[in-house]
Design a protein around this motif. Structure first.
Motif, PDB file in Angstrom:
ATOM      1  N   UNK A 168       8.835 -10.497   4.068  1.00 31.05           N
ATOM      2  CA  UNK A 168       8.125  -9.258   4.455  1.00 31.05           C
ATOM      3  C   UNK A 168       7.338  -8.869   3.567  1.00 31.05           C
ATOM      4  N   UNK A 169       5.610  -8.528   3.414  1.00 33.23           N
ATOM      5  CA  UNK A 169       4.857  -8.066   2.214  1.00 33.23           C
ATOM      6  C   UNK A 169       3.906  -6.629   3.278  1.00 33.23           C
ATOM      7  N   UNK A 170       4.330  -5.579   2.650  1.00 33.75           N
ATOM      8  CA  UNK A 170       3.345  -4.781   3.248  1.00 33.75           C
ATOM      9  C   UNK A 170       1.428  -4.485   1.954  1.00 33.75           C
ATOM     10  N   UNK A 171       0.841  -4.790   2.794  1.00 35.79           N
ATOM     11  CA  UNK A 171      -0.614  -4.762   2.206  1.00 35.79           C
ATOM     12  C   UNK A 171      -1.303  -3.716   2.462  1.00 35.79           C
ATOM     13  N   UNK A 172      -0.945  -2.658   1.164  1.00 34.64           N
ATOM     14  CA  UNK A 172      -1.541  -0.920   1.218  1.00 34.64           C
ATOM     15  C   UNK A 172      -2.559  -1.559   1.415  1.00 34.64           C
ATOM     16  N   UNK A 173      -3.652  -1.326   2.221  1.00 34.33           N
ATOM     17  CA  UNK A 173      -4.905  -1.384   2.417  1.00 34.33           C
ATOM     18  C   UNK A 173      -5.374  -0.763   3.372  1.00 34.33           C
ATOM     19  N   UNK A 174      -4.442   0.595   4.347  1.00 31.84           N
ATOM     20  CA  UNK A 174      -5.197   1.580   4.921  1.00 31.84           C
ATOM     21  C   UNK A 174      -5.601   2.657   4.166  1.00 31.84           C
ATOM     22  N   UNK A 175      -7.240   2.711   4.521  1.00 34.42           N
ATOM     23  CA  UNK A 175      -7.944   3.699   3.649  1.00 34.42           C
ATOM     24  C   UNK A 175      -9.184   4.071   4.417  1.00 34.42           C
ATOM     25  N   UNK A 176      -8.709   4.697   6.353  1.00 32.48           N
ATOM     26  CA  UNK A 176      -9.801   4.443   6.577  1.00 32.48           C
ATOM     27  C   UNK A 176     -10.318   6.524   7.401  1.00 32.48           C
TER      28      UNK A 176
END
Length: 384
Positions: A191-199
């Motif tokens: 399980x890998x989180x892609x930290x791309x939330x930049x709203x």
């Protein structure tokens, strides 16, 4: 306080009210940095607000949709991103309590052993988009000799830094294919989180993407499987609660915006007037209109929660849900935008909360189902 059976609705609402101001002092920092507010989650857990036992017909408790709406609305007035994490957590908890993801043993395990662990359901995908528009998920569960292996990618996993469990919508590799929900611990290998939330809004919700690479799961990780052309019959508690709680969240955003604006009008005394802006008839008229909107929202939310709890016919509930989404959730941005126009430079200053809550309100319009889809469905029904 954990899952205390003697915890009343008043206890929970008072706890949320107490936490509201504390969360508000942190909201600007987490918005600017985008850092997940784990301390808010810790406060909610200590207050017993993550482990409320959702009421069902078989096991009535104080925590109906209406009560949980009240709690979420108060938390949203402090920090909308934290309230969004709660929305997802409690819509899943409600669906579990109503046995939409498994048996009574599973329900008891979640409520007794995992009662205050954060959970979310993963439906959207980067390629598929919102699951509300149909289509098979790209995430695949492959049958193995020991259970399942999960591969895929999910979008908008709100609150992922604080989640303990993920309910993942996936299709199987079988012929014929089945679609369903798989229970995955966030600490599982692969399980890998892609930290791309930049709203622009809900920045501290950390609604990142999550990739699953050969995640090994036991046989009972598959909670509900069905063929795409024969979905299980039921009331879809998950989405009914999602709508009601999102309505409470965005009404909480508007409530906090109007509260700030009211204090601004009382304190702002232009030199050319010599009196507070709150004394001007035009401002009183404007605030009165917003107050009526808030009262209307509260009426709609109460009616909706009452009808959900009373198990009204599903077509009627779906029609009510469309009203909540279009008139409470999506309309929050209109109210906060109007307040910005009236507040002028002060409203746009990052030293004040109005510009932040307006950006949070903008996110209401991207929650599924979108207005265009709701109007099309309503139009089809009206013309049939």
């Amino acid at each position: 306080m954990s899952a205390d059976l003697h915890y009343t609705a008043r206890d929970a609402i008072d706890a949320a009210t107490h936490l509201q101001a504390r969360l508000a002092t942190r909201a600007a920092h987490h918005d600017r940095t985008g850092i997940f507010a784990q301390e808010n989650i810790d406060d909610l857990r200590r207050a017993g607000l993550l482990s409320l036992r959702i009421s069902t017909p078989e096991r009535p408790t104080p925590f109906t949709l209406g009560v949980v709406q009240d709690i979420v609305g108060r938390i949203a007035q402090g920090d909308a991103s934290t309230a969004l994490v709660m929305v997802n957590h409690y819509m899943v908890r409600a669906a579990i309590a109503h046995h939409e993801f498994g048996s009574g043993d599973f329900v008891r395990w979640m409520e007794e052993e995992q009662h205050d662990r954060l959970i979310n359901i993963l439906l959207a995908e980067p390629d598929l988009g919102s699951a509300s528009r149909g289509g098979l998920p790209g995430t695949v569960a492959t049958r193995t000799t020991t259970g399942w292996m999960l591969d895929g990618r999910k979008a908008y996993v709100t609150g992922i830094p604080g989640l303990s469990w993920l309910l993942v919508r996936a299709r199987t590799d079988e012929d014929p294919v089945r679609v369903g929900t798989f229970m995955v611990p966030t600490i599982a290998k692969g399980v890998h989180v892609i930290e791309n939330w930049d709203h622009i809004g809900m920045r501290a919700s950390n609604s990142h993407e999550v990739v699953f690479t050969q995640v090994v799961l036991p046989p009972d990780a598959a909670l509900a499987l069905y063929t795409p052309d024969a979905p299980p019959a039921g009331r879809n508690t998950l989405m009914l609660w999602n709508t009601g709680l999102l309505g409470a969240l965005y009404n909480g955003i508007v409530t906090s915006a109007l509260a700030w604006f009211g204090e601004f009008l009382k304190k702002r005394v232009p030199s050319n007037l010599g009196v507070p802006l709150s004394t001007l008839p035009a401002m009183r008229d404007a605030v009165g209109g917003f107050a009526i909107t808030l009262h209307m929202n509260a009426m709609l939310l109460r009616l909706y929660a009452t009808d959900v709890t009373a198990a009204c016919p599903l077509p009627e509930l779906n029609a009510h849900a469309a009203v909540i989404k279009s008139r409470v959730v999506d309309a929050a941005v209109d109210v906060t935008s109007a307040l910005l126009g009236l507040a002028g430079n002060a409203g746009l200053s990052a030293h004040n909360p109005l510009e932040r809550v307006h950006r949070d309100a903008l996110c209401g319009r991207i929650h599924a189902p979108h207005d265009e889809l709701l109007r099309r469905i309503a139009g089809q029904q009206a013309l049939s």
